[in-house]
Design an enzyme around this catalytic site. Structure first.
Site: not given
Lengths: 310, 937
Positions: A116-118
């Protein structure tokens, strides 16, 4: 008589010379590592989609946090909790709302492989960065081992350690270097009188302990939305029943500038947040004037960092 | 084998020592340094952890009484604990330590809970006093109850009765209040007190959990374990130390052992070295040893002496160095291991070298200079033996020929193989009798050597004279071992001697007997006269004009003339006569046993006639002529030298009386000679004593009658009278005294006349005679200038008078001499003109200014018309040549008149004045000048 006894016991010596809030001071850093870390902090190549960097969700020019309740990661995926400010994060007892990262360096590793981030892998990230010969050369001059998860994390952590907001009006006032508005002073008095100070103390005005969200009343029940796993807070880390709904107490240094509050980003106004806190943590309700005074006090906590000038 | 052990022992010792030392160092490092450091680090960590523990306990206490203002410090503690936990610990202590750290982490976690719960309790309690105040203010019916609940909760020291507390809270909560404000306050109070109590219970529980952790015991056990470990390590160290000590002792013993062995080996080596040194020094040969590195390690004195150095240090220390300096220290490293070399000191060395087993070189030198010298001598002797011109023959004691040299063969004609083993008597000529040989053997026996001139016979039978020297060579016992005969052929020498004898007696040019043989013959004849009286004549023949011929045509022509003369004379003499060349152009003829004195005159006439005939020399006709003096033996003399001298005198007399004459010796001649000798001695004395004087005769200008000048004339006063110049000048010329005399006279005369000229204010000239002998004796322009400078006399007023005879030689040298004299400014005058070979040619050739007519012409002037004519001729000739003429010896007025008529320039003579001394002259001059003045007046 009894009343004064209780004061002494539980509020502590308010009139005493020693204040529960301390002025901020910079932390020793390695300038070369800070420079590399800053480059990486703003580098979107860190994300698989090449569009998200650390700075995407930690907007340094304003408050070091995000201007949304949930931050957008790669592929537009939304995060589970609101991104907290990165400013002064070095003083936190643990990193992240649930304190899953013991320090900044550990924290930096988390978003890289978080879908959900990088949403990337370390191998991929390192391979990508190694294609940039100039960066690789510069990096290798500082880190002999070259680009690795450890060295990249270390560099970013070093940069984050430098993100300390100095010379806040309140700090200057504490040190006797400047005056503070009557309202802010009144806010500070109320802050201590109502017991906000019990959790929000120390140089970061919080951040050095964990506390249960909702000492008085049922915050999550009253919220009106379903309880999500992230709402369990520290329980997700320790697995202890009594740690459910317990979160790291956030530092309030940049709170006055924030646009969203709490781990779930459910509150959007400062006075609303103060009011929520008074109600669920202290079992009290405050007047408009009192809210404004405390907000003024919180505003006086905001210091300065050169990134804000960018 | 034994030697091998000796060599290896130190190496083994060194290796062992190194191993043991290394082991010791490793042991020491392990035992001490590492253990110490680890111990220190561990104890430090231990106490860091303990410090955290203690601080945690302190925070727990502070937290539970609520006096902690902020948790930043607690957060620091948390970080410190993480730091410790991060440090990986292993080993025995590590486990205990980790357990302790885990316990501390647990404590820290409880502390976190305590923080959260304490804050929760504080949040609950914060509002309660205010609520209570409000309840009391409005006289809330349960105010007291609420007060009691709060008091029971916060009162420390007494155990909380939780049942009673819960009962009271429930009572308060359940009490229904009609008053709305009472109910609100009651609800608020209950609401907050319940949160407070809830957290109070949690705090208490957490505190109990925290206190239940016995970290003290855990630390104690950890500390004990640490101490045990340390004790164990100490023990290990102790053991190691003991091992170390043991090792050290072993090492020391080993060292002692090695040292002892080394010392022993060293002593052995020293002894061996001393033996070696001694042995080498005793050698009569030089010794040098270079090791495998090429470094000089050993030499002896003899070696150094051979190379002329005092110490080993002065000799090249390495082979390379030696090679470089081989001009100083001869060194030919050649394949032939033995050769002769000459050192810088001139010694001959035989140097041998060999490689040593070690790879070095050993050199042995032997000084063979003496052998070399002997060898050289032998070589010389052999060369001499072979090359000498003298024959050498050796025989053994039995007189058998053992060796002969090439010269022997050359002299005798016998080859060596022809005479070896034979007796020397094969050379015998038979000319010597047995007595001769007996004498020879006797001499050889007594003196060991004998030498004499003997006659021997060659192989071809010719007999030749030989100088023979025989030496007997004896052995130590005096026994003759061999004879050495040295013989030289004297044939040639004899011939040489004869030749020399001949040369001694005969003239090399003409082959005629020389003066020596002549003297011998004369003395023989004189001896014979004594035995058997007879007359003999000695003719002394001197060639006329020989010198002129010799000078003009060269010595070669002179020699030819002499040969021709000898040839002609030889034809005129008997065999019994002796014709000798006496020297130069003089021949002497001894006519032995003549019957009459006149015989000599006949022979002399024949000779004169013969020699008057012209000779053809080198194609030219030459006329010589001769003068002969005759002396008769024994009438004139009875002694050889005397008779020769008398013949010579007679010859001079003949020459004086004109050439081509012969003259018998007369006793007056001898008297004349004696007179001359006497005069010479007197003259020498007179000059030395300054007895001579200069007289002056005035010269008058005939026309004007004025005084022209003076002629200086030397006068010799002796025994009250004057010896005439005619007498002593020839003596002075012959003896060479003329040089001194002439210069003295010139100096005196110029000085006198200069003085006279000055005193009488005159400008008179001076004439002075210069002898031709003075030319020969070195008088020249330089001398003249010197004299003139000395006296200050004006050169132009001086006339030097020379005789005609000097001009006869017609020599370039004479001409130069005269021109030199003229160059001084002086004039030249011919004296006695007309008496000799008066010739116009020399008057032209030579730089003559004046001629003086001889007085004989003036004397005959009056009664001899020829003389008058002659004088007139001379005067006209002189006038034509621009010469002035002086007539001297003018005694009469008649002569004066005659000369005046002939316009003669100048006259000198008694008619005016005789020669006068200086004093007389002054007087005369004064008078003459007065008379002149009178006559003019």
């Amino acid at each position: 008589m009894l009343r004064s006894l209780i004061w002494v016991l539980f509020v502590g010596s308010a009139g005493a010379a020693a204040e529960p809030i301390l002025p901020l001071q910079s932390v020793a850093t390695d300038a070369r590592k800070v420079a590399l870390g800053r480059q990486l902090f703003f580098d979107t190549r860190l994300s698989r989609t090449n569009d998200i960097s650390c700075a995407s969700c930690h907007q340094l020019s304003s408050h070091g946090a995000d201007n949304s309740a949930r931050s957008k990661g790669a592929f537009g995926r939304l995060g589970e909790v609101r991104a907290p400010t990165v400013y002064n994060s070095v003083f936190n007892i643990r990193q992240a709302w649930d304190g899953k990262a013991i320090d900044l360096k550990t924290q930096v590793t988390l978003p890289v492989e978080n879908p959900k981030e990088f949403a990337t892998t370390w191998a991929e990230l390192i391979a990508t960065l190694n294609q940039d010969q100039a960066f690789k050369t510069a990096f290798t001059q500082v880190y002999r081992e070259g680009l690795s998860s450890d060295s990249i994390s270390d560099a970013i952590a070093h940069y984050e350690r430098s993100l300390i907001t100095l010379n806040a009006p309140f700090d200057l006032w504490l040190q006797g270097k400047a005056t503070l508005s009557e309202q802010a002073q009144e806010g500070y008095r109320l802050f201590k009188y109502y017991g906000c100070i019990n959790c929000h103390q120390g140089k970061n005005v919080g951040g050095n302990m964990f506390a249960k969200m909702g000492t008085f009343g049922d915050y999550f029940g009253d919220r009106g939305t379903a309880i999500e796993p992230s709402d369990y807070g520290r329980y997700n880390v320790t697995g202890r029943e009594e740690d459910k709904f317990t979160f790291k107490v956030p530092g309030l240094r940049m709170a006055a500038r924030q646009t969203y509050f709490f781990h779930d980003g459910s509150e959007q106004s400062l006075t609303g947040a103060i009011n929520t806190m008074a109600r669920y943590q202290l079992g009290r309700s405050l007047s408009e004037a009192e809210l404004a005074a405390i907000a003024a006090f919180l505003e006086s906590l905001v210091g300065h960092h050169q990134e804000m000038d960018q | 084998m034994k030697q091998k052990v000796k060599i290896n022992l130190p190496v083994i010792g060194q290796c062992l020592l190194m191993c043991v030392l290394t082991a010791l160092m490793v042991y020491f490092f392990r035992a001490h340094v590492t253990t110490g450091e680890r111990q220190h680090e561990q104890v430090s960590l231990l106490f860091d952890a303990k410090s955290i523990d203690a601080k945690l306990d302190k925070f727990a206490l502070t937290l539970s009484i609520g006096s902690l203002r902020h948790f930043d410090e607690l957060q620091q503690l948390d970080k410190a604990l993480h730091h410790l936990t991060d440090k990986q610990q292993t080993g025995q202590v590590g486990a205990e330590y980790q357990a302790y750290l885990k316990l501390l982490s647990h404590k820290m976690a409880l502390m976190e809970q305590l923080k959260t719960r304490a804050v929760g309790m504080r949040n609950g309690l914060t509002y309660l006093p205010l609520v209570l105040d409000e309840m009391i203010a409005i006289q809330h019916p349960q105010a007291l109850l609420a007060s009691t609940i709060l008091a029971s909760l916060v009162t420390s020291g007494q155990p909380l009765d939780e049942v009673l507390l819960d009962t009271r809270i429930r009572m308060l909560a359940e009490t229904a209040n009609s008053n709305e404000s009472f109910a609100l306050l009651s609800r608020r109070f209950v609401n907050h007190i319940q949160v407070a109590v809830h957290y109070y219970r949690l705090v208490r529980k957490t505190r109990q959990q925290y206190l239940a952790i016995d970290s003290k015991a855990a630390f104690a056990s950890l500390y004990r374990a640490q101490m045990d470990l340390h004790a164990m390590q100490l023990q290990q160290t102790g053991t190691l130390s003991e091992q170390l000590f043991g090792l050290a002792v072993v090492l020391l013993l080993m060292l002692l052992f090695i040292l002892q062995r080394l010392n022993k080996a060293k002593n052995h080596a020293l002894q061996a070295s001393q033996l070696l040194h001694d042995a080498i020094e005793r050698l009569q040969e030089g010794f040098a040893l270079y090791d495998s590195e090429g470094t000089l390690t050993l030499t002896n004195q003899c070696w150094l002496r051979h190379y002329g150095v005092l110490s080993k240090a002065q000799f090249p220390q390495t082979l390379d160095d030696w090679h470089l300096r081989k001009s100083d220290f001869v060194h030919e490293q050649s394949e032939t291991p033995q050769r002769l070399q000459k050192t810088a000191q001139g010694r001959w060395l035989q140097i041998r070298h060999a490689r040593t087993a070690e790879g070095g070189y050993v050199y042995i030198s032997v000084d063979v200079t003496e052998f070399k010298e002997v060898e050289a001598e032998l070589k010389t002797a052999a060369a001499v033996y072979q090359a000498t011109q003298e024959g050498i023959m050796t025989t053994n004691a039995d007189l058998e020929i053992t060796a002969v040299n090439p010269a022997f063969t050359r002299i005798t004609g016998y080859q060596e193989h022809e005479v070896l083993g034979k007796k020397p008597n094969l050379l015998s000529s038979g000319r010597h009798d047995t007595r001769f040989y007996e004498h020879m053997w006797q001499t050889l026996e007594t003196k060991g050597e004998w030498a004499a001139e003997i006659w021997n016979r060659r192989k071809d039978g010719t007999i030749y004279p030989e100088w023979l020297a025989i030496s007997a060579v004896q052995d130590e016992q005096g026994q003759v071992q061999q004879y050495i005969a040295v013989l030289s052929d004297m044939t040639e020498r004899k011939e040489q001697e004869a030749k020399i004898a001949y040369q001694a007696m005969y003239d090399a040019l003409t082959g005629l007997p020389n003066r020596r043989l002549l003297l011998d013959r004369i003395s023989q004849d004189l001896k014979q006269i004594e035995r058997q009286p007879h007359l003999s004549a000695l003719l002394f023949i001197d060639l006329d004009r020989f010198k002129r011929i010799n000078d003009a045509m060269g010595h070669d022509a002179g020699d030819n003339l002499l040969l021709e003369v000898a040839n002609r004379l030889n034809h005129l003499v008997r065999r019994t006569d002796t014709l000798a060349r006496f020297g130069g152009d003089e021949f002497v003829l001894l006519l032995s046993q003549i019957s009459d004195v006149e015989d000599a005159a006949k022979v002399a006439e024949k000779i004169l006639t013969s020699l008057a005939q012209p000779f053809i020399i080198n194609g030219f006709e030459v006329i010589s002529g001769a003068s002969i003096g005759i002396a008769i033996m024994p009438d004139d003399a009875r002694e050889q030298q005397e008779i020769l001298r008398r013949a010579d005198l007679a010859m001079y007399k003949a020459k004086e009386s004109g050439r081509n004459q012969y003259h018998y010796f007369a006793p007056s001649m001898q008297q004349q000679v004696n007179r001359r000798v006497e005069l010479e001695q007197l003259l020498r004395k007179a000059i030395a004593n300054n007895e001579l004087a200069v007289f002056y005769q005035p010269i008058i200008e005939l026309k004007s009658g004025q005084l022209y000048g003076f002629e200086a004339l030397t006068r010799w006063p002796h025994d009250g009278q004057y010896i005439t110049p005619d007498e002593f000048i020839p003596v002075a010329e012959e003896s060479g005294l003329i040089s001194e005399l002439g210069e003295w006279m010139l100096t005196q005369a110029t000085s006198d006349i200069e003085m006279l000229n000055r005193s009488l204010n005159l400008n008179c000239c001076l004439s002075a005679n210069i002898s031709s002998q003075q030319y020969r004796l070195g008088f020249n322009a330089t001398t003249l200038r010197h004299i003139l400078r000395q006296t200050g006399f004006a050169p132009g007023n001086l006339a030097l008078e020379i005789t005609e005879s000097i001009l006869l030689d017609d020599d370039e040298a004479i001409l130069a001499w005269l021109e030199g004299l003229r160059a001084t400014g002086a004039q030249l005058s011919i004296d006695d003109f007309g008496t000799g070979y008066s010739s116009l040619s020399y008057l032209r050739r030579f730089p003559i200014n004046t001629i003086k007519i001889d007085k004989s012409f003036i004397h005959e002037f009056a009664h001899a018309p020829d003389s008058q004519n002659l004088v007139r001729a001379i005067l006209s000739m002189a006038a034509s040549l621009g010469l002035s003429v002086i007539a001297e010896g003018v005694e009469h007025v008649a002569q004066l008149e005659g000369l005046k008529e002939m316009e003669c320039d100048l006259v000198q003579g008694y008619v005016y004045a005789k020669p006068m001394s200086m004093m007389e002259l002054q007087v005369w001059c004064e008078e003459f000048c007065q008379e002149q003045a009178k006559s003019l007046a």
